[in-house]
Design a protein around this motif. Structure first.
Motif, PDB file in Angstrom:
ATOM      1  N   GLY A 144       0.792  -1.216   0.000  1.00 46.42           N
ATOM      2  CA  GLY A 144       0.000   0.000   0.000  1.00 46.42           C
ATOM      3  C   GLY A 144       0.830   1.274   0.000  1.00 46.42           C
ATOM      4  N   ALA A 145       0.144   2.383  -0.236  1.00 44.51           N
ATOM      5  CA  ALA A 145       0.808   3.687  -0.323  1.00 44.51           C
ATOM      6  C   ALA A 145       1.470   4.086   0.995  1.00 44.51           C
ATOM      7  N   TYR A 146       0.851   3.702   2.120  1.00 45.84           N
ATOM      8  CA  TYR A 146       1.408   4.098   3.415  1.00 45.84           C
ATOM      9  C   TYR A 146       2.794   3.495   3.642  1.00 45.84           C
ATOM     10  N   VAL A 147       2.921   2.198   3.424  1.00 49.20           N
ATOM     11  CA  VAL A 147       4.220   1.540   3.615  1.00 49.20           C
ATOM     12  C   VAL A 147       5.247   2.069   2.615  1.00 49.20           C
ATOM     13  N   LYS A 148       4.813   2.325   1.383  1.00 50.44           N
ATOM     14  CA  LYS A 148       5.728   2.883   0.386  1.00 50.44           C
ATOM     15  C   LYS A 148       6.206   4.267   0.789  1.00 50.44           C
ATOM     16  N   SER A 149       5.306   5.063   1.355  1.00 47.69           N
ATOM     17  CA  SER A 149       5.694   6.385   1.837  1.00 47.69           C
ATOM     18  C   SER A 149       6.675   6.279   2.998  1.00 47.69           C
ATOM     19  N   LEU A 150       6.425   5.335   3.902  1.00 47.35           N
ATOM     20  CA  LEU A 150       7.375   5.112   4.998  1.00 47.35           C
ATOM     21  C   LEU A 150       8.759   4.773   4.457  1.00 47.35           C
ATOM     22  N   GLU A 151       8.781   3.876   3.477  1.00 49.07           N
ATOM     23  CA  GLU A 151      10.063   3.414   2.935  1.00 49.07           C
ATOM     24  C   GLU A 151      10.804   4.514   2.186  1.00 49.07           C
ATOM     25  N   LYS A 152      10.103   5.242   1.332  1.00 48.68           N
ATOM     26  CA  LYS A 152      10.759   6.176   0.415  1.00 48.68           C
ATOM     27  C   LYS A 152      10.872   7.600   0.961  1.00 48.68           C
ATOM     28  N   GLU A 153       9.934   7.999   1.827  1.00 50.35           N
ATOM     29  CA  GLU A 153       9.874   9.400   2.239  1.00 50.35           C
ATOM     30  C   GLU A 153      10.187   9.617   3.717  1.00 50.35           C
ATOM     31  N   VAL A 154       9.683   8.748   4.577  1.00 46.04           N
ATOM     32  CA  VAL A 154       9.823   8.973   6.016  1.00 46.04           C
ATOM     33  C   VAL A 154      11.088   8.317   6.570  1.00 46.04           C
ATOM     34  N   GLY A 155      11.329   7.070   6.196  1.00 43.00           N
ATOM     35  CA  GLY A 155      12.511   6.365   6.674  1.00 43.00           C
ATOM     36  C   GLY A 155      13.819   7.099   6.445  1.00 43.00           C
TER      37      GLY A 155
END
Length: 215
Positions: A144-155
């Protein structure tokens, strides 16, 4: 005398600089844009976060006009509960369900997937013969978009979030080490970032939503 004055001025400048840095640390760093969420969804995530912030302050028994002290107390309380073998945030199941009910389905699908788990009834009864019930289970959506955002943007911008998402991608679920990291190493999570605080919110929403079905 001049040397003493210079030293005093240097200390004063250093102290002022530290205060300014601390002040900046408290500034709320807004979640403004994402490659994985539309602007309307970001506003919905921010509303989710405001609701969770208010519950954290309520659990900490503090005013909600400044969330940082609330989170300090909240983290200490949850750590103490974890040390005693409990998951206790001070947030009621009713409040968790109220927040969940306000999240639009389309956004939920970008954060979670729904599954089922088994609960076996009776103590000291072999599972092969024990009666079992199925209960709904909320899981983070690895695609999902949330996990992808965590991986690419937040992490990449936060040490705690980086550990959290990388561990999740390895095991596909909220693992014991992820629980432990949020309980014990919460100082790594820069909660002045809305996106990092959102991680904390979704982490606990997931855990507490599932916990109500295991009681």
């Amino acid at each position: 005398m001049r040397r003493i004055l210079l030293i005093f001025c240097s200390i004063l400048l250093w102290t002022t600089s530290c205060k300014e840095s601390h002040k900046n640390h408290k500034a709320d760093i807004i979640f403004k844009g994402s490659d994985f969420f539309e602007q309307t969804e970001i506003k919905q995530l921010q509303q989710l976060l405001r609701l969770f912030d208010a519950e954290v302050c309520k659990a900490a028994n503090l005013a909600s006009n400044d969330y940082l002290p609330c989170y300090d107390v909240f983290f200490q309380q949850t750590e103490q509960a974890a040390d005693e073998g409990r998951i206790d945030t001070g947030i009621s199941i009713e409040s968790i369900n109220e927040i969940m009910n306000q999240i639009p389905k389309g956004l939920k699908d970008k954060i979670w997937i729904w599954g089922t788990s088994f609960i076996y009834k009776g103590d000291n009864i072999p599972r092969a013969t024990a009666q079992r019930d199925t209960v709904p289970t909320l899981l983070l959506n690895i695609a999902g978009a949330y996990v992808k955002s965590l991986e690419k943007e937040v992490g990449p911008m936060d040490e705690g979030a980086n550990f959290y998402v990388n561990r999740f991608l390895q095991v596909g679920d909220i693992s014991p080490s992820m629980y432990q990291d949020v309980f014990k190493n919460y100082s790594k999570y820069q909660i002045q970032y809305e996106q990092v605080r959102l991680l904390i919110a979704i982490h606990y929403l997931t855990i507490l939503y599932n916990q109500q079905h295991l009681i």
